[in-house]
Each structure stands twice: as C-alpha cells, then as structure tokens.
Design an enzyme around this catalytic site. Structure first.
Site, PDB file in Angstrom:
ATOM      1  N   SER A 470      40.020 -37.905 -40.578  1.00  0.00           N
ATOM      2  CA  SER A 470      40.417 -38.257 -42.080  1.00  0.00           C
ATOM      3  C   SER A 470      41.095 -37.074 -42.674  1.00  0.00           C
ATOM      4  CB  SER A 470      38.706 -38.492 -42.979  1.00  0.00           C
ATOM      5  OG  SER A 470      39.109 -39.010 -44.251  1.00  0.00           O
ATOM      6  N   ASP A 481      53.901 -30.560 -39.098  1.00  0.00           N
ATOM      7  CA  ASP A 481      54.922 -31.125 -39.584  1.00  0.00           C
ATOM      8  C   ASP A 481      55.646 -30.502 -40.130  1.00  0.00           C
ATOM      9  OD1 ASP A 481      54.666 -33.971 -38.778  1.00  0.00           O
ATOM     10  OD2 ASP A 481      53.625 -35.054 -40.728  1.00  0.00           O
ATOM     11  N   LYS A 495      41.146 -41.217 -37.999  1.00  0.00           N
ATOM     12  CA  LYS A 495      40.445 -42.365 -39.128  1.00  0.00           C
ATOM     13  C   LYS A 495      41.693 -41.624 -40.382  1.00  0.00           C
ATOM     14  CE  LYS A 495      37.590 -43.938 -42.058  1.00  0.00           C
ATOM     15  NZ  LYS A 495      38.743 -43.416 -43.768  1.00  0.00           N
TER      16      LYS A 495
END
Length: 701
Positions: A470, A481, A495
């Site tokens: 999460s 990224d 998740k």
C-alpha cells in the site's frame, strides 16, 4: 479463496455408515432461517456493489454460477462434507442466485448452509461416538498417503468413499499428534474436547452468521478487500479501530479449519518476539506461562481472537504449526502489551561499509508503518507525531553525523496513511506528482503531490520485501519512477486499491472504489513494485501477496504524468548487480537463505503426506539433518562453533524472546539482507561519478 490453497483438515473426523436419519445429530427444526431484514439488505448490497465498486460487475447469470462455486468452496474447501448427491441437488440454484438476490431472496444460501451444517454435525457426532469407545487402532506401518490439496478432487460419490476419506483424515490427525509426543490417552482426550467444542459452536451459530457468510461469498467475487460486516462484526471492527490494541499485535484470518497469521502489526509483541511468522497456523492457545492449552482447530475466528486478546503485561502461549516446516508444533510465549505509536515510530542507526577502495558511513532509517497521530493533528497540536516529522528529524541528525548515503527500510511495512506516504516522498524529491488515483467513475486524481524542495538530496536506497504494501508501494514506486534512488529487495505485496465504508440499514459494506497508479502510469495493484536489485526470496509469493487471491483486481496502466528523472541509474545497475551477485554467491548467510527457502518450497509443493509413522519420522529426521547441515555450514564459514546436534540448534532457535520495552534495535549481525544492502549502497556511492550531475529534467512521453 487462494489460488494455491493447500487443503488443511479438521484433525480427525471419522465418518461411519449413516443411519436411517439422513443427517444425524441436528433435527430439521434446528435449521437456520433468514431474518426479515436479510432480503432487503441483500438487495442493498447488490445495488451498492453494482453502482459503487471499482470493478463495475453486474450480478447476472455468469456471476450466479461464480457465486455458487465460491459459496460451496467457502463452506467445504476440502470437499469432505458434502456428497456428490448434495452438489447435484444444489445445481438447481446455480443460474438462479442472481435473480433471487435481486428479489431479496436468500433461501438458497440458507438451504445449502443447513445441509453443510447437518453433514458437519453428523461427522462430529460420529467421531465422538467412536472416541467414547477408545482411540481407533490404526496400522501405522501400512504404506498409504493422504492427498493434501482436494480443491479439484471429486466430491465423495458414496458413503463408503466418504468413509475411506475420513478414515485417512483421522489417521493423519492421530499420527500428527503422536509425532508431537502425545500418548494415545492424551490424543483421545484432546480430540474429544476438540469435537465437543465444535459441536457446541455449531449450536451457537445464528442466521446473521449464515447471511454474512453468503454475502461475503458475493463480495469476494468483486475483489478480496470488499466485504459485508454484519451488525455484530461491525461492532467488533469499530472496537478494534477505536481502542488501543491490547494483545499480541497480529492480524488473523481463517483458512479452512485453521486460524492463520495473516500479518504482524509492526512494533507489536509478536513482531518483537520474532517466533511467529505469516502463514503460521495456530492450533492451541494457553493463558499465562503454565495455563492449560486450549485446542482451537475449527473455532470461529472471533472466538480465537477473544482467547488471544488480554491485558497488557499478561502472557499468552500459542501452539503453532510453522509455515514451511515439517508439520511439527512449536509453542511460543508472548507477553501482551499495547501496540504504542512510539513502538511503531521510525528509528535510525549508522554503519560503515567499504566498496573495496573507500569506506562510507551509511545511515539506516527503519520505518515499520506510515503513521500519524490523527487526534493530536486534528486538535492542532504543534508537536503531533507523524512519519514525515520523525523521518525529517532523523534525516537532520544523520546529516549532522556526516553520513554518505541513506537506506530507508520499508520491509514488512504494510502501509498506513496515504498523506504520510506523499509527504515522506516530499522529503526526497522536489515539486511533482507522487501518485495517481483512478476512481470507479473513471476520474483520475493527481492531488497527492510533493510541494517543497527536497530536504535530502544525497544517495538513497529503499529496501522492500513481499510484506511491503500500500503506502510503502506508493513511496517506493515514486522513488523508482523519479530515478531518485535504488529500490532493493523483493517484489512488494501488490495492494493497490482503496476501500471505503458504505452504510447499510443493517451493518456496513466495505467496498473497493479506487485504484493507485504510479506517476509512470503503472498500477501498484497485483504486480507491486519490482526492485532494481533483487534479494533472496524469504516469503513465498505464491501464498502471500495480492496475486495469491483469485479475485484480485488486475495490473494495468494509465497515462504517465510528467515527472523529473534525477539520476541515470540504468547505466549503474549492471555493475551494481554484478558486484552484488559475486558477493552473495559465496556469502554464508545468503547461501543459507537460498537453501532454506528451497527446502521450504519443496515441502510446500508436496501433493501427499505419508500415513506411515516410520516414513514420517524419517522425513522429519532428514529435514532436521538438512537444516543442521545448512546452519553448521553457515556457522563454520563465519568462524562460529557448529552445533553438536539438531537439538542444540533447535534450543537456540526457541530461546525466550518475550522481553518488551520499545522498538527492536537495528542490528546488522542478525540481518544479512540489510548488511548486503549496505554494501550495495557503498558500491552505489563509489560509482557515483558515473551519475549525471546535471539538474533533473522532466521526462518526455
């Protein structure tokens, strides 16, 4: 239901020939019937799922068949209670459940459950009548096996076929208990008390229990995180959310007849104890250091939780079947305590590592969860405690100590506050988006952004594992990224969905309404975050993680958003991976970890278990010897004294670790993964001259 569900069984139920009464102990008048409000609630649930759920599935004929399959598999996953004739009879409803639910009818669900309840009651009463005469005499020298996973097996076609299945199951149960050292008298007493307790709990079931079970078979078709909470379950849920956690700090779930450890609460007693692991099965619970062990196989989950929960400072003992072991039992002593915010708080340490040419000081920040003291925050307390505030303080301290790089350890971090995940990212990157959220109405929100200049701009690594979920995945994905730092470890949990509570007239519906996406456009759902440099796998990804659920929402992509690229890490990775591979190929700890996981995987892949006592004892002896050889090989390579025998090794592994008193310290000597991460960071810094020194540029898409 898990895709790879390994069938686990009631330890010892024997089916004798059925009498003239079709279902034995329970009479027809004992059948449970729907309450007046169940029909209306079922219509409400169908309506809200179709209107609000992210998945946008319609309750039609195809879902009716899926619901039929899911409900029957939920009731009887081992295909051991129902007969083939029962299943044939139930097929009349296979394509009609959708129409019934829309009409507010749930009688089919109750009819199927009542048959299951009667079959189960008959099994229990039959075995109890057998146990009254003494423990059955089994031939443990006979070479025969018990199929472990019956998920795809045929339903028993006849009473004689069912008799044979239950004979093997009872024999397996008795053998398992014999292998723990129990006498026949002790086994007979334990099984008698176990099944008497189960008979009692069958009688305590009510219509709300059946309705909740039926409705949750429907919600699981949408995704594994949506579920219906009956008024009783909602009361327990609200209590657990509003009160301080007192107990062992473990999230439990049911798998077949066993209570299984799903995950550990960071900083809780079980987490600090270190002897309880995810996927361990709890078979008995004892109070205090010497109290009687109460067998809990087949118990309701909330009853098991009530037995484990207790006042801070008291002790509880758990008898478990460790995941990946040989089926033997382990007793763990845990001192209950409140799971305090300070026990979950970020902590730091510094260590020195060399790349062969230079020595670097590396700072490590361990973050068990993404926390915030909401109550203090709402009352505008200027000193409220939060992840970001604590990490910012630790960063300042580490910079003053002159660290050359920082490792942020998110292993076992199951998530928490999305706000904190966003604000934490803000400490390491300049202004820019952190996560995208797509809602059920297709709208995409990009409001979660980094809004300040980075506080720390030096070399950074994020350490993750299969239990990083999460909010952890949002942070790690953003760092990856942006090419802001290395991500090292194992594929994370996956998740990537958001749930909200939808009120009903009776109870509430927890429903998945949104999905997380990285700034690259990749979802964190199902696939999680893939590390730049992988570490040895310590947790079985087949059984732990979002991908282990049949109904998990899939991975997908949306449009990327413009974001900066800080460093050219791609060119560094081949050298970093090469150095890492060379080190860990001969490192004694890593050799041990890889071989240990291989042994666990081989046992998890077994299809059958032997019912021959000598063969089982030999299997255990072989496994113990393999573990001893692995451990001694590791110890000798590290210059440590080897263990004389397996008993000495086992004793060292089961030493009392119940002490409490704050977070566990960050220690390298007992954490080879963190130790290797330090060497990777040293290599990373040493190769830093290859990193472009130009300011970050916005990536082109």
């Amino acid at each position: 239901m898990l895709t790879n569900r390994i069938a686990t069984f009631f330890s010892g139920l024997l089916l004798t020939a059925l009498t003239a009464l079709p279902f034995g102990a329970l009479a027809a008048e004992d059948a449970l019937q729907p309450e007046d409000d169940h029909g209306g609630t079922a219509r409400e649930i169908v309506g809200k799922l179709e209107m609000l759920h992210y998945n946008k599935l319609k309750v039609g004929d195809e879902m009716s068949a899926d619901l039929w399959d899911e409900y029957i598999d939920t009731l009887d996953p081992t295909r051991s209670y129902f007969l083939a004739s029962d299943i044939a009879e139930f097929r009349q409803w296979r394509d009609k459940l959708d129409d019934q639910l829309r009409a507010g009818q749930v009688t089919a669900g109750f009819n199927i459950y009542n048959r299951y309840r009667l079959r189960m009651s008959d099994r229990l009463e039959n075995i109890l009548s057998q146990l009254e005469k003494g423990l059955p005499k089994f031939d443990f020298t006979r070479d025969e096996n018990l199929l472990l996973d019956r998920e795809d097996s045929a339903w028993p076609a006849s009473i004689s076929e069912a008799d044979e299945l239950w004979r093997k199951r009872l024999k397996s149960s008795v053998l398992n208990l014999r292998l723990t050292g129990k006498t026949d008298e002790e086994i007979q007493d334990l099984l008698t008390r176990r099944y008497q307790g189960q008979v009692k709990r069958i009688g305590q079931q009510n219509s709300d229990d059946v309705f909740e079970l039926y409705m949750n078979s429907l919600t699981r078709l949408y995704d594994p995180h949506s579920n219906y909470l009956s008024p009783r379950s909602l009361e327990n849920f609200n209590m657990s959310m509003s009160l301080s956690l007192e107990g062992i700090g473990a999230v439990l779930q049911m798998e077949d007849e066993y209570t299984k450890v799903a995950r550990l609460v960071a900083g809780g007693p079980a987490d600090r104890n270190g002897k309880v692991k995810p996927n361990d099965k709890i078979v008995a619970v004892g109070q205090d250091k010497e109290g009687e062990m109460v067998d809990v196989v087949g118990w309701r989950l909330d009853d098991v939780v009530d037995l484990i929960r207790g006042s801070a400072g008291t002790y509880v003992r758990l008898e478990t079947i460790p995941a990946g072991g040989d089926g033997s039992h382990r007793t763990v002593l845990i001192k209950r305590s409140k799971v305090k915010l300070e026990d979950q708080a970020a902590k730091k340490a510094t260590f020195e590592f060399s790349d062969g040419d230079q020595t670097f000081k590396i700072g490590v920040i361990n973050l068990p969860t993404f926390y915030i003291d909401f109550e203090a925050y709402r009352r505008r307390d200027p000193n409220y405690k939060s992840t970001t505030r604590d990490v910012a303080r630790l960063l300042n301290e580490l910079k003053e100590e002159g660290v050359d790089g920082i490792i942020l350890d998110l292993r076992n971090n199951g998530g928490g506050s999305l706000q904190e995940a966003t604000m934490l990212t803000d400490l390491f990157i300049d202004q820019g988006p952190v996560v995208q959220i797509r809602h059920a109405n297709e709208q995409i929100s990009r409001h979660n952004r980094s809004r300040s200049r980075a506080m720390y701009r030096g070399p950074l690594m994020v350490l993750i594992n299969r239990l990083s979920a999460s909010a952890s995945e949002i942070f790690a994905g953003a760092i990856q990224d942006y090419n802001r730092g290395l991500v090292v470890g194992n594929q994370s949990f996956g998740k990537g969905t958001v749930q909200t509570m939808a009120p009903l007239k009776e109870g509430q519906l927890k429903i998945t309404q949104s999905k997380f996406y990285r700034v690259s456009g990749d979802s964190t759902q199902h696939a999680g975050v893939t590390p730049d440099i992988p570490m040895p796998q310590l947790i079985d990804a087949e059984s732990v993680g979002e991908s282990a659920y049949d109904s998990a929402l899939p991975w997908d992509r949306i449009h990327a958003v413009p974001h900066a690229k800080y460093f050219n890490l791609k060119d560094l990775l081949p050298d970093l991976i090469s150095k890492h591979t060379q080190r860990t190929a001969v490192d004694p700890d890593f050799v041990f970890l890889r071989e240990h996981f291989r042994l666990d995987s081989e046992r998890a892949d077994r299809k059958f278990v032997s019912l021959n006592e000598m063969a089982r004892e030999q299997e255990r002896e072989d496994l113990n010897q393999q573990m001893l050889v692995l451990e001694n090989r590791r110890r000798i390579a590290k210059g440590l004294e080897p263990y004389e025998n397996f008993e000495a090794y086992e004793k060292s592994e089961s030493e009392d670790t119940t002490a409490i008193g704050g977070p566990v310290e960050i220690k390298l000597e007992s954490d080879p993964i963190l130790n290797e991460a330090g060497y990777i960071m040293a290599d990373f810094i040493g190769l830093s001259e290859k990193i472009a020194k130009t300011p970050p540029q916005v990536a082109n898409f």
